[in-house]
Scaffold this motif. Structure first.
Motif, PDB file in Angstrom:
ATOM      1  N   GLY A   1       7.369   6.764  -9.997  1.00  0.00           N
ATOM      2  CA  GLY A   1       7.574   5.337 -10.245  1.00  0.00           C
ATOM      3  C   GLY A   1       7.308   4.493  -9.020  1.00  0.00           C
ATOM      4  O   GLY A   1       6.697   3.414  -9.118  1.00  0.00           O
ATOM      5  N   LEU A   2       7.732   4.969  -7.857  1.00  0.00           N
ATOM      6  CA  LEU A   2       7.478   4.238  -6.611  1.00  0.00           C
ATOM      7  C   LEU A   2       5.983   4.142  -6.339  1.00  0.00           C
ATOM      8  O   LEU A   2       5.470   3.076  -5.978  1.00  0.00           O
ATOM      9  CB  LEU A   2       8.180   4.925  -5.437  1.00  0.00           C
ATOM     10  CG  LEU A   2       9.704   4.921  -5.409  1.00  0.00           C
ATOM     11  CD1 LEU A   2      10.204   5.642  -4.165  1.00  0.00           C
ATOM     12  CD2 LEU A   2      10.248   3.510  -5.454  1.00  0.00           C
ATOM     13  N   ALA A   3       5.273   5.265  -6.502  1.00  0.00           N
ATOM     14  CA  ALA A   3       3.824   5.253  -6.271  1.00  0.00           C
ATOM     15  C   ALA A   3       3.137   4.289  -7.231  1.00  0.00           C
ATOM     16  O   ALA A   3       2.224   3.549  -6.847  1.00  0.00           O
ATOM     17  CB  ALA A   3       3.266   6.670  -6.436  1.00  0.00           C
ATOM     18  N   ALA A   4       3.580   4.288  -8.481  1.00  0.00           N
ATOM     19  CA  ALA A   4       2.964   3.437  -9.495  1.00  0.00           C
ATOM     20  C   ALA A   4       3.235   1.957  -9.246  1.00  0.00           C
ATOM     21  O   ALA A   4       2.438   1.105  -9.645  1.00  0.00           O
ATOM     22  CB  ALA A   4       3.463   3.831 -10.878  1.00  0.00           C
TER      23      ALA A   4
ATOM     24  N   PRO B   1       7.528   1.630 -17.588  1.00  0.00           N
ATOM     25  CA  PRO B   1       6.647   0.457 -17.568  1.00  0.00           C
ATOM     26  C   PRO B   1       5.694   0.445 -16.374  1.00  0.00           C
ATOM     27  O   PRO B   1       4.517   0.100 -16.519  1.00  0.00           O
ATOM     28  CB  PRO B   1       7.633  -0.719 -17.510  1.00  0.00           C
ATOM     29  CG  PRO B   1       8.874  -0.201 -18.159  1.00  0.00           C
ATOM     30  CD  PRO B   1       8.952   1.227 -17.708  1.00  0.00           C
ATOM     31  N   ALA B   2       6.186   0.834 -15.192  1.00  0.00           N
ATOM     32  CA  ALA B   2       5.343   0.845 -13.998  1.00  0.00           C
ATOM     33  C   ALA B   2       4.281   1.931 -14.088  1.00  0.00           C
ATOM     34  O   ALA B   2       3.110   1.709 -13.738  1.00  0.00           O
ATOM     35  CB  ALA B   2       6.190   1.044 -12.746  1.00  0.00           C
ATOM     36  N   VAL B   3       4.661   3.105 -14.572  1.00  0.00           N
ATOM     37  CA  VAL B   3       3.706   4.214 -14.656  1.00  0.00           C
ATOM     38  C   VAL B   3       2.667   3.949 -15.744  1.00  0.00           C
ATOM     39  O   VAL B   3       1.469   4.139 -15.539  1.00  0.00           O
ATOM     40  CB  VAL B   3       4.436   5.550 -14.902  1.00  0.00           C
ATOM     41  CG1 VAL B   3       3.433   6.693 -15.033  1.00  0.00           C
ATOM     42  CG2 VAL B   3       5.422   5.850 -13.769  1.00  0.00           C
ATOM     43  N   SER B   4       3.120   3.481 -16.905  1.00  0.00           N
ATOM     44  CA  SER B   4       2.187   3.183 -17.995  1.00  0.00           C
ATOM     45  C   SER B   4       1.222   2.071 -17.613  1.00  0.00           C
ATOM     46  O   SER B   4       0.041   2.095 -17.983  1.00  0.00           O
ATOM     47  CB  SER B   4       2.957   2.781 -19.261  1.00  0.00           C
ATOM     48  OG  SER B   4       3.630   3.885 -19.819  1.00  0.00           O
ATOM     49  N   ARG B   5       1.717   1.090 -16.873  1.00  0.00           N
ATOM     50  CA  ARG B   5       0.858  -0.005 -16.419  1.00  0.00           C
ATOM     51  C   ARG B   5      -0.262   0.510 -15.536  1.00  0.00           C
ATOM     52  O   ARG B   5      -1.385   0.001 -15.575  1.00  0.00           O
ATOM     53  CB  ARG B   5       1.712  -1.031 -15.653  1.00  0.00           C
ATOM     54  CG  ARG B   5       0.920  -2.104 -14.923  1.00  0.00           C
ATOM     55  CD  ARG B   5       1.859  -3.010 -14.128  1.00  0.00           C
ATOM     56  NE  ARG B   5       1.107  -3.870 -13.227  1.00  0.00           N
ATOM     57  CZ  ARG B   5       0.729  -3.537 -12.005  1.00  0.00           C
ATOM     58  NH1 ARG B   5       1.041  -2.338 -11.535  1.00  0.00           N
ATOM     59  NH2 ARG B   5       0.049  -4.381 -11.239  1.00  0.00           N
TER      60      ARG B   5
ATOM     61  N   VAL C   1       0.854  -1.186   0.000  1.00  0.00           N
ATOM     62  CA  VAL C   1       0.000   0.000   0.000  1.00  0.00           C
ATOM     63  C   VAL C   1       0.889   1.235   0.000  1.00  0.00           C
ATOM     64  O   VAL C   1       1.777   1.367   0.846  1.00  0.00           O
ATOM     65  CB  VAL C   1      -0.934   0.015   1.229  1.00  0.00           C
ATOM     66  CG1 VAL C   1      -1.764   1.297   1.257  1.00  0.00           C
ATOM     67  CG2 VAL C   1      -1.835  -1.214   1.237  1.00  0.00           C
ATOM     68  N   GLY C   2       0.650   2.135  -0.923  1.00  0.00           N
ATOM     69  CA  GLY C   2       1.418   3.370  -0.976  1.00  0.00           C
ATOM     70  C   GLY C   2       0.740   4.476  -0.191  1.00  0.00           C
ATOM     71  O   GLY C   2      -0.484   4.623  -0.234  1.00  0.00           O
ATOM     72  N   ARG C   3       1.533   5.246   0.536  1.00  0.00           N
ATOM     73  CA  ARG C   3       1.031   6.385   1.316  1.00  0.00           C
ATOM     74  C   ARG C   3       1.795   7.628   0.844  1.00  0.00           C
ATOM     75  O   ARG C   3       2.956   7.827   1.163  1.00  0.00           O
ATOM     76  CB  ARG C   3       1.254   6.109   2.804  1.00  0.00           C
ATOM     77  CG  ARG C   3       0.777   7.222   3.748  1.00  0.00           C
ATOM     78  CD  ARG C   3       1.969   7.946   4.286  1.00  0.00           C
ATOM     79  NE  ARG C   3       1.682   8.768   5.446  1.00  0.00           N
ATOM     80  CZ  ARG C   3       2.475   9.763   5.857  1.00  0.00           C
ATOM     81  NH1 ARG C   3       3.589  10.037   5.195  1.00  0.00           N
ATOM     82  NH2 ARG C   3       2.173  10.461   6.922  1.00  0.00           N
ATOM     83  N   VAL C   4       1.139   8.432   0.012  1.00  0.00           N
ATOM     84  CA  VAL C   4       1.797   9.572  -0.635  1.00  0.00           C
ATOM     85  C   VAL C   4       1.219  10.861  -0.060  1.00  0.00           C
ATOM     86  O   VAL C   4       0.104  11.262  -0.384  1.00  0.00           O
ATOM     87  CB  VAL C   4       1.605   9.522  -2.167  1.00  0.00           C
ATOM     88  CG1 VAL C   4       2.307  10.701  -2.830  1.00  0.00           C
ATOM     89  CG2 VAL C   4       2.138   8.204  -2.725  1.00  0.00           C
ATOM     90  N   GLN C   5       1.987  11.513   0.809  1.00  0.00           N
ATOM     91  CA  GLN C   5       1.491  12.680   1.538  1.00  0.00           C
ATOM     92  C   GLN C   5       1.773  13.999   0.840  1.00  0.00           C
ATOM     93  O   GLN C   5       1.203  15.023   1.195  1.00  0.00           O
ATOM     94  CB  GLN C   5       2.103  12.710   2.947  1.00  0.00           C
ATOM     95  CG  GLN C   5       3.521  13.264   3.038  1.00  0.00           C
ATOM     96  CD  GLN C   5       4.591  12.281   2.571  1.00  0.00           C
ATOM     97  OE1 GLN C   5       4.301  11.274   1.949  1.00  0.00           O
ATOM     98  NE2 GLN C   5       5.838  12.576   2.896  1.00  0.00           N
ATOM     99  N   GLY C   6       2.669  13.982  -0.160  1.00  0.00           N
ATOM    100  CA  GLY C   6       3.039  15.227  -0.831  1.00  0.00           C
ATOM    101  C   GLY C   6       3.520  14.961  -2.249  1.00  0.00           C
ATOM    102  O   GLY C   6       3.313  13.880  -2.795  1.00  0.00           O
ATOM    103  N   LYS C   7       4.177  15.944  -2.820  1.00  0.00           N
ATOM    104  CA  LYS C   7       4.573  15.882  -4.225  1.00  0.00           C
ATOM    105  C   LYS C   7       5.471  14.682  -4.529  1.00  0.00           C
ATOM    106  O   LYS C   7       6.303  14.283  -3.717  1.00  0.00           O
ATOM    107  CB  LYS C   7       5.297  17.166  -4.617  1.00  0.00           C
ATOM    108  CG  LYS C   7       4.391  18.395  -4.651  1.00  0.00           C
ATOM    109  CD  LYS C   7       5.174  19.634  -5.054  1.00  0.00           C
ATOM    110  CE  LYS C   7       4.243  20.837  -5.150  1.00  0.00           C
ATOM    111  NZ  LYS C   7       4.975  22.070  -5.544  1.00  0.00           N
TER     112      LYS C   7
END
Length: 249
Positions: free
Chosen positions: A113-116, A145-149, A100-106
């Protein structure tokens, strides 16, 4: 403060947190530690679910470390640096547990890529995204590849070409990068913790099988992302990129 990557286990949830004083940028040592920590959590039987997060409130991850990019003087060193991102993404996709990704800011560049590469990503309204690589003469080759996916080739192309623009968290949610966005970090953390605990109560065998289904068709990414790292490693030596990076010395 010095950079770090740490793993904390609570109620069968493994919280992996990274930090770098320069807006959570990613030099090689942090990337390597992050990869190792993900692999460690993947094998830990006390962990059923992983949460990937960064420290602070303003920036999730600023991407590649410009200081390290400036110091690259040959293609092999460049390939090794960008392989750091490749190795982290591959560790995430091969992890048998949901992340699970937890993205609090920019999020910028490699941070996108990490978020994707997470399996389910939650964010705040402040979590705008940008792929700035083309503006400095490289390109988001490793993370593509990760972002496009996650968001599709069209949205990926839009971000790549409009390289100096931050796209809003609402835009990222609309494209599928974020599942939900929240007004505050506190609301984000409440939902992340609730979701993680719920997932940890599910059948781990079912979670493992679903993870394989989610990532079906990516088995060639070990080779693909390494190849892409080589492209970035060559381009970072170009006269164009060196001129741009000189401004950040």
């Amino acid at each position: 403060m010095e950079s770090y990557v740490k793993l904390t286990i609570k109620a069968q949830v493994g919280y992996i947190e990274f930090f770098h004083p320069n807006k959570n940028a990613m030099p090689s040592d942090v990337l390597k530690k992050l990869e190792q920590t993900i692999l460690e959590a993947s094998k830990n039987e006390d962990i059923k679910v992983i949460v990937l997060k960064s420290s602070g409130n303003r920036t999730f991850c600023a991407g590649a470390s410009f200081n390290e990019l400036i110091a690259i003087e040959d293609a092999e060193t460049g390939k090794q640096f960008f392989s750091g991102f490749a190795n982290v993404i591959n560790a995430m996709r091969k992890c048998p547990k949901p992340i699970v990704g937890r993205v609090q800011g920019k999020a910028v560049g490699g941070g996108v890529g990490l978020a994707a590469a997470t399996d389910y990503c939650l964010a705040t309204q402040f979590a705008s995204v940008k792929l700035s690589e083309l503006s400095i003469g490289i390109g988001p080759f490793v993370i593509e590849p990760a972002v496009s996916r996650k968001i599709g080739k069209t949205a990926m192309s839009q971000m790549t070409i409009d390289a100096e623009t931050f796209f809003s968290a609402d835009w990222a949610k609309e494209k599928g990068l974020y599942a939900e966005i929240f007004n505050t970090t506190e609301e984000l953390d409440d939902e992340v913790n609730t979701l993680a605990k719920k997932l940890a109560s599910y059948n781990p065998d079912a979670l493992k099988e679903m993870k394989q289904v989610f990532w079906k068709g990516t088995e060639h990414w070990d080779e693909l992302l390494t190849e892409r790292a080589g492209i970035s490693g060559r381009l970072v030596l170009s006269e164009f990129t060196k001129t741009i990076l000189d401004k950040y010395r």
